[in-house]
Every structure is written in C-alpha cells, then in structure tokens.
Design an enzyme around this catalytic site. Structure first.
Site, short mmCIF file in Angstrom:
data_model
loop_
_atom_site.label_atom_id
_atom_site.label_comp_id
_atom_site.label_asym_id
_atom_site.label_seq_id
_atom_site.Cartn_x
_atom_site.Cartn_y
_atom_site.Cartn_z
N GLU A 189 33.86 103.79 5.52
CA GLU A 189 35.15 103.17 5.95
C GLU A 189 36.21 103.58 4.66
OE1 GLU A 189 33.55 99.10 5.52
OE2 GLU A 189 32.81 99.01 7.33
N GLU A 260 28.29 99.99 13.15
CA GLU A 260 27.96 98.52 12.75
C GLU A 260 28.31 97.60 13.74
OE1 GLU A 260 29.15 97.69 8.99
OE2 GLU A 260 28.33 99.63 7.82
#
Length: 740
Positions: A189, A260
């Site tokens: 991320e 995710e």
C-alpha cells in the site's frame, strides 16, 4: 572379473539414476506460473482463485492444520500471509523461525493439504502489527529513512527479502520447484504514503519492483494499492468493494487481483469500539461483482482467520482478538453464515470458470442501477445480474426471462438462464457462540500478589529533556518512567499537574501516590492529564508512567514519529497563575516495569520477588499490581479463554507465554468492554499447574476471573446476519471448579 562386473553394474545404476532424476527434474521444470490480462496461468491453464488470509504468528502451529483444512473445505484455493520481519529478525542479524514464526512449516502444511500460497513479503506490512512489521533496530541505523529511495533502508530491505526468497528456494517452495507459492508481494500500500516522500518515492517503487523480479523466483510479483506498479509487477486492489472503487490493472496484459476483501466492516477492531460485522451477503456481493465487472480472477478475504495478537504485537489500540468475525473466528471455529455462504459462492463461480476465463465478455444496462455482465463461449454461458440499489428490489428482464434482484445483490445464471447463486439469499443458519465457565478463581487463598516498584529519582538515567519513548525503550516494552523533582513554596494548597503525551496512557504519581491517570482513544490516541494534588512544602517527586498500547504501524516516516511525554507543567488551581514548566528540567527515566525486567511472569522469574498472600481483598483495585495463581487444563478439546471482565488494563501470561494486552476498562459506546475473553491456545497449557500471571495497571478484581471454554452452535435465524458475538454477551454456562 568381479571388479569389472561391479563396475558395469555401477555404471548402469548411475545411468538409470540420472535418467530418473532428469525425468523428475523435467516434470518439475514444466510447472509454471505466468499471467495474462484475464488470470494467473498455472501450468498453462487460467485459474479463478479464491484466497484466504491466515497469518502464521497469530495462531499456533498446532492450530494450522485445522485452519487450513477448514479453509479448503470452504472452497479456498490459496492461503495468503504476510511475512513478519520484526518477528523473524528482532535483533539485527539474529533470526527466529521457530514456533509461531516457523514460516517454512506453515507453508509446507499448506502444501500438504493441496492449496497454493500467496506470500506477501513486504517487508513493510502494516497489518495492525507492531511497527508495521519493521524491526525497531532499523530506526537506529545511521542515515535511515524508511520506505523511500534511501540507501540504508534499501540495503536492509533487500537483504531480508533475499533471505526469505533464498529460504523458500532452499526448501523448494516456489511453484516451479514443486512447491505451493504461486505469487509474492513486494512493499504494501505504498501509494498511500508515496506523496510524503516527494522525489524519493517514485525511484523507490521502481527499485523495489526491479529488486524483487531480479530474485528469479519463477512466479509473478504484485504490489497492492500501487496503481503505477512497474512491469512485470501486477498492481492489485485492497478495500471493501474493489468492483466499485478500483480503476483496474494498469495494463491490459495484467489480471485483476483483489488482495484484501475485508471481512469486517472497515477492518479491525480497537479498544473502546464495538465490533463491526460485515454481513455474509455483502461479502459475497462484492466478491461476485469484482469477478463480473472487473473480470476478476483472484479474490482474497482479509482475514479468513484473524487469530490473536499475542504479546505486544498489536498496533495502537488494536484488540488482542484480531478479525474475530472472519469465516473462521479467533479460536478457529467456523463462523456462520459467512463461511457457508462464501463456500456456495466459490462453488457457483468455479462451476462457470471456463466461460469466465475463456469466454467473450460483454456488459449492458438493465435499467437504473442495474447491470448484466455476460461471459459467452461457443458451448457455455454465464451471466451476473447486478442490482446496486441499497434498499429496493428490482424486476429485470434478461434474454426473455424475468428475474427479481434483491437490494444490493448479484445473481449468477448458469447457461445464462438458470439461477445457481444469489448473493442476497443466505440459506445457512447463523452461529451462536457459547462460553462455558469451567474454573473460577474466587478463593483468595489461591492468589499471591506483589506491587511493582515506583522508581526513585536517583534510580534511573538522567537527561535535561523529556525523551522520545520508543527511541528510549527500543520498543521492547510498553512502559517508560519519567521522574523529576521540583520545589514548592506553598503548603496545603491545591496544585494542578498538567501532562501532555504522544503515548496512549499516563499514570501520574506525586510523592509516590497516585494522583491521576489519563488515556487517549482510537480517534485521538494521545493522552492529556490534569490532576489535582497537594504538594509538600519543599521538594516533591513527580513520577509519570507513560504507556504505549502498541507501536505505530502506518503512515510515512515512522522513524520520525515522536511518542511519549512532551509537556509537564505544575500550576495553581487557576492554570494561568504560578505556572512552573518542568518540561526542560532534569529528568530521570527508567525503561519498563520492575516485574517485567525480572520476568516475574515466568515460574523461574517469579522467585526473584517476594509475593504476598495476605490482604488480597485490600490489594484489589490498586494500581501497578502483579497477581499469580495456578489452574488446570479444562477437559475436552474446545478452545480455552480467560474471562477478564473484572480487571482493568494490563497484560496476562500463561506458563510464561503472553496471551496479549487486555483493556476491559475502556468501554465501547454500548457500555461493554471491547474484549473480555482472551484466547489461551491449548498448546500453551499443561495438564495441571498452569502458571497464570497478570500485571494490572489500574486496579481490578482477580477473584472474578474465570477459565472458560468456547463453542459454536448454529441457532440464529438465517436472516439475522447482523447479530454480532459481542464479548460481553456470550451465552454463558457454568460448570465451575472453585479456586483454580
């Protein structure tokens, strides 16, 4: 003659062995993982893959086989895990791959059960894990700036990533070698923080991708939440609904991967908050939509089993229980209807995999907030009909047939005309979790206690400023004492001690007596204290116990974040009169608690202090107390938990193993503790004489602690998806042994 015959025999045997080895090697070498714009390609075949996150340190090796088996039964193809750098290299150059950190054993167990592995090496992982997975010793490397085009960071990052890759290669765990690892992740991320690094960000992204690819694992690499992931690295999505929020792969030659899909609403739970259930029908809707709308072929549920944040591994305010509402709960029990509803989705999608992977794709509107997504081959067809309306059902017509779409739903049509799955129709009954009390500790004679020491001003090291907490403790403890002295000319009049801290909790003592405490919360983690006290005339000692409830795990420049006390003032009842700023005077400090330093939570360490058995009734609800007792292993195989609802805040150990922080005094908005039951894996326990130790910061009543076993039954109505197993509202049964 015998020698000649033996030589011929030896030559023939050698040639035979070489042929066999060559054939086996060729078979292994034929194994491959590549990708195109539709999917990951395993051994030349595109695959639709459902994945579930299970983090090996958040459970125990004894739990791994059952967790993996239940995931497989639920239609999971891939187990995804992070790699936890600070767990594996807590001291620079000293490695730990044992017990819960035995990564190779975990991956081999997955392989033994016939599943694949997605290995998220990072090595920055966030993951609501202590310091985002980075070992704290990195903080003290000269010239260090984390996660950017910084040579010291890149050196250590490459060294660790290479070590993990080499370890996997040595055990033949990458797919082309015959192992289960089909994809790996570098960084995590990074796009969220990249702007903070200005010109040092983009070169780091390119370097990380190039470094990873150069390791020649034989499997693809991905970057999640990195839209500009350099070729050949795949950019992947994280979030609640990647079918609605993600722009997609950055190349038509890369597949749509969702790393995710959060199984809790807005992710993890923190102390002071209530659990946020994510209904099974919503999870199924988002997964089906991603497959249909994004041509998605890889969906990972984060988490499929969350487990337990043992010890001090949780990040700020995060509960010891992690993603308890996942398809497999904290204890590894199947949580319904989520587990079964997703299993049905997986089966329906795989039934149509040929059309999804090789068919011609088309989509069109069925009216306002309604869509059709169609995958057609010469012999097969599958359609996904979508209703985005949050509140209203919709009647649609598709290929001359009428269908009713419930609010926010996807229906899957086999052969484009037969409903095989409806995300909004949950047919499995919901779970009810029960907690059975098997042992009580209400016999005061079975407890011993001791007080932790409040350090003297002259016990510690001296400085003329308030120190950053993590830089001082090296993140080896949650606790740091700040001690100073000041002279008061007044006697008998009230004064106010004002403390501001970038840590999470402050316990303030004046002349060794508690005058107040303060804490932050999940929205404002820092703590501010204003405590009234009456000073002595002359010299007074101020002792501040600063507490971190987890080290930071997110954001740019973790290495620069200040933690701990930064402002201390004393003034009269009117803060603006007679104010004394103590922030820059001489301070003494001491790292950790006395009992912690001497490891009195272990049987051996417990002999280093004097324990008391008298006056437990008076000792209750006193701060900085250690308590110890023993208990026996409960019969049966159900998971074991301690009910700590009667305690305040602290940490608990069983047989020297920390089962985590507890904080039941910080209540959720509904007035209940965020977590009252704390998992004790059976592998931590002996048949009898288990050594239980608690450190209680605030004051609590150990006589009301119980040993419970946890079980799940399917009793709720199918439509009662929103029922949440709040820690305080378990169905409780009693079968009590008194006294532990």
């Amino acid at each position: 003659m015998g020698l000649k015959v033996n030589g011929v025999v030896f030559l023939v045997l050698t040639m035979w062995v070489l042929v066999v080895v060559s054939r086996e090697s060729k078979a292994v070498n034929n194994r491959s993982v590549t990708y195109d714009g539709r999917a990951l390609i395993i051994d030349g075949m595109r695959r639709v893959l459902f994945s579930g996150s299970i983090h090996y340190p958040r459970s125990t090796p004894e739990m791994w086989p059952s967790l993996i088996a239940k995931a497989k039964e639920g239609g999971i193809d891939v187990i995804q895990t992070y790699v936890f750098w600070n767990g594996h290299e807590p001291i620079q150059g000293q490695y730990n791959f044992e017990g819960r950190f035995d990564l190779v054993r975990f991956i081999k167990e997955i392989q033994a059960q016939g599943l694949y592995v997605s290995l998220r090496i990072g090595p920055f992982i966030e993951a609501e894990w202590q310091y985002g997975g980075l070992p704290f010793w990195l903080h003290d490397v000269p010239g260090m700036t984390f996660r950017c085009n910084n040579e010291p960071f890149k050196y250590h990052m490459q060294r660790f990533v290479t070590k993990i890759v080499d370890m996997m290669k040595a055990e033949s765990l990458f797919y082309p070698q015959g192992g289960p690892i089909i994809i790996s992740q570098i960084e995590n991320e990074y796009q969220n923080v990249e702007p903070a690094f200005h010109e040092l960000g983009p070169p780091y992204v390119k370097w990380a991708a190039s470094m990873a690819v150069s390791l020649n694992t034989g499997v693809p690499w991905l970057m999640c939440k990195q839209d500009d992931a350099p070729d050949p690295v795949i950019n992947a999505c994280n979030g609640l609904s990647c079918g609605e929020t993600w722009s997609g792969p950055n190349s038509p030659n890369k597949p749509a991967l969702w790393t995710e899909n959060w199984t809790n609403n807005f992710a993890f739970q923190k102390y002071g908050t209530q659990p946020r259930n994510r209904p099974a029908k919503e999870l199924a809707f988002t997964a089906a939509l991603f497959i249909a709308k994004m041509n998605g072929s890889f969906v990972n549920y984060y988490m499929y089993h969350g487990g337990t944040n043992f010890g001090r591994t949780a990040s700020p305010y995060v509960t010891t229980s992690y993603y308890d509402l996942a398809p497999l709960d904290e204890y590894g029990l199947v949580w319904q209807p989520t587990w079964a509803h997703l299993k049905e989705l997986h089966a329906a999608v795989k039934q149509s995999s040929q059309s999804l992977l090789y068919g011609t794709y088309s989509n069109f509107s069925l009216g306002y907030l309604k869509e059709a997504h169609v995958f057609q081959t010469k012999s097969d067809c599958v359609a996904f009909l979508v209703n985005f309306n949050l509140h209203g059902n919709a009647d649609v017509q598709f290929r001359n047939k009428k269908y009713q779409l419930p609010a926010r739903s996807v229906i899957i049509l086999s052969q484009c005309n037969k409903i095989i799955f409806n995300t909004a129709e949950v047919t499995t009954q919901g779970s009810t979790r029960s907690s059975k009390v098997l042992q009580s500790f209400n016999d005061a004679s079975k407890w011993s206690w001791t007080s932790d020491k409040i350090p003297d001003f002259y016990d510690g090291k001296f400085t003329n400023k308030l120190l950053d907490q993590l830089s001082t403790t090296k993140d080896a403890t949650d606790y740091l004492w700040y001690i100073t002295r000041y002279n008061s000319t007044s006697e008998g009049s009230n004064q106010v001690l004002h403390v501001e801290s970038a840590a999470h909790v402050i316990h303030a003592f004046v002349n060794y007596k508690l005058v107040g405490r303060a804490h932050g919360n999940d929205k404002d983690p820092s703590a501010t204290l204003d405590a009234n006290f009456v000073p002595n005339k002359g010299e007074n000692t101020i002792s501040l116990l600063s507490v971190m409830v987890g080290s930071p795990d997110a954001g740019a420049h973790l290495e620069r974040k200040y933690t701990g006390v930064h402002t201390v003032k004393v003034d009269g009842t009117d803060r603006h009169s007679n104010q004394i700023d103590l922030s820059n005077q001489v301070w003494s400090y001491e790292v950790g608690r006395y009992g912690e330093q001497h490891k009195i939570y272990s049987k051996e360490g417990s002999t280093r202090v004097q324990w008391r058995k008298d006056s437990l009734q008076n000792s209750r609800n006193q701060p900085l107390r250690w308590y110890k007792t023993i208990f026996d292993l409960p019969d049966g195989s159900d998971p074991v938990a301690l009910n700590l609802a009667s305690m305040g805040k602290g940490e608990v150990w069983v047989n020297g193993e920390s089962i985590g922080r507890y904080w039941v005094s910080l209540k959720a908005p509904n007035g209940q503790p965020s977590q009252a039951l704390y998992h004790v894996p059976r592998s931590f326990l002996e048949p009898s004489g288990n050594f239980l130790v608690l450190f209680e910061e605030e004051g609590g009543n150990p006589l009301e602690i119980t040993v419970n076993t946890i079980s799940v039954t399917n009793m709720q109505r199918n439509d009662d998806e929103h029922s949440i197993p709040a820690q305080s509202s378990y169905q409780t049964e009693y079968n009590v042994t008194i006294g532990g």
